[in-house]
Design a protein around this motif. Sequence first.
Motif, PDB file in Angstrom:
ATOM      1  N   ILE A   5      75.855  74.309  20.120  1.00  0.00           N
ATOM      2  CA  ILE A   5      76.194  72.910  20.402  1.00  0.00           C
ATOM      3  C   ILE A   5      75.555  71.989  19.363  1.00  0.00           C
ATOM      4  CG2 ILE A   5      75.896  71.010  22.038  1.00  0.00           C
ATOM      5  CD1 ILE A   5      76.077  73.070  24.290  1.00  0.00           C
TER       6      ILE A   5
ATOM      7  N   LEU B 120      77.642  69.684  16.726  1.00  0.00           N
ATOM      8  CA  LEU B 120      77.435  68.235  16.794  1.00  0.00           C
ATOM      9  C   LEU B 120      76.937  67.674  15.471  1.00  0.00           C
ATOM     10  CD1 LEU B 120      75.797  67.595  20.295  1.00  0.00           C
ATOM     11  CD2 LEU B 120      77.966  66.668  19.445  1.00  0.00           C
TER      12      LEU B 120
ATOM     13  N   LEU C  77      79.397  65.282  13.529  1.00  0.00           N
ATOM     14  CA  LEU C  77      79.015  63.888  13.334  1.00  0.00           C
ATOM     15  C   LEU C  77      78.885  63.566  11.844  1.00  0.00           C
ATOM     16  CD1 LEU C  77      76.313  63.471  16.153  1.00  0.00           C
ATOM     17  CD2 LEU C  77      78.593  62.426  16.069  1.00  0.00           C
TER      18      LEU C  77
ATOM     19  N   THR D 147      72.380  61.988  11.656  1.00  0.00           N
ATOM     20  CA  THR D 147      73.253  62.764  12.538  1.00  0.00           C
ATOM     21  C   THR D 147      72.562  64.028  13.079  1.00  0.00           C
ATOM     22  OG1 THR D 147      74.297  63.820  10.606  1.00  0.00           O
ATOM     23  CG2 THR D 147      75.384  61.864  11.539  1.00  0.00           C
TER      24      THR D 147
ATOM     25  N   ALA E 281      72.140  64.796  17.106  1.00  0.00           N
ATOM     26  CA  ALA E 281      72.559  66.055  17.711  1.00  0.00           C
ATOM     27  C   ALA E 281      71.412  66.706  18.480  1.00  0.00           C
ATOM     28  CB  ALA E 281      73.082  67.001  16.633  1.00  0.00           C
TER      29      ALA E 281
END
Length: 357
Positions: free
Chosen positions: A37, A41, A45, A75, A79
């Motif tokens: 994940i 992310l 992003l 980013t 995340a």
Amino acid sequence: MWPLHIAQSGEDLMLRVASPVAPAPTAAQVDWTSVLIFTILACGLGWLVCLPLWIDPAGLQSAHVWWVLPLLMFTPCAAAVIVAVLHQRLPVRHAFRQLGIVPIRPIGRTLGFTLAAIVLLPVVVAAGITLAELLNLVRLDLDTFSGFAALLPEEARGLLPIGVLVFVQVVSIPVAAIPNGVLAFGEEVGWRGFLLPALRPLGNWPAVLTTGVVWGLWHSPIILLGYNFDRPDLFGVILMVVGATAVGMVLGWLRIWSGSIWPAVLGHGAFNAAGGLVLLFSSAEYPPDLALAGPLGVGTWIVAAVFATIVIGCSRRSGRRSNGDRDGGATTGEARCDATSQSDGSRASRPDREPGI
């Protein structure tokens, strides 16, 4: 997430630097869902933030660069926070500990590693440039600094002797590490704060190297626009992955040894501040190829390989010493390492204990 082990005394710290891992846990203890994940992310992003540069035909010359690149650097932080707070459902205070943001105690050790990082990373860049010249990968001009002089605006060339300007640029690197560290914080919370500890059940070296590879791939949206190497293609991405993995070895071990992200944050800031060194010393007649002599170039790869060799050698020597100690009984430091070497599952079963470092 696997906790980083913190040695308390000076004697333990030496053991910790040379042999930072207690008996290695199994790969099954990695929380691969959280890792996946986070990676999706952070990279997603990153591409989203860079879209204005891809839409604008000017690319890296776009007026949007001034806000896109700084925002891009945060980013990975976004995340990491999303995964820690929303997916792993950690209280904010516990998330900060898990990401290595706090505690900074013992202050002396954290400050010592941070100051060492501010010096070490520019030295890595300078050593890489020196090696590149020795290997005839770059031509330097240390007499007239013609490469740097050519970059100066016309009105600035006569203000001070060029040698003085170069000197000012070099001595300002440690100071520039602080503002650069503000932006580097956004990256380091993700890479060395979240991802590296999450992968440590695989072993320290696999975690350090894997984090470097992901870090390099995350740069793809701007590398494919020609950033860093002026190679907007797959080869440019490969160069970035290798360079990020090389530098990531130094930053990763600073994170492991110190138990905090702050040495990596300020070291990253110092590295970025020193990124233009090759341009200061280059020859105008022979412009440097940044893939060979730049801060992420071949010279730096060699320096990082030497660093890795030293770490491995020290680890093996300390490992033999530790085995001798075990024959006579476990030391206090070893007992402490064993006590902190527990999986996320065992920590989760004891809510009274805070997760992380």
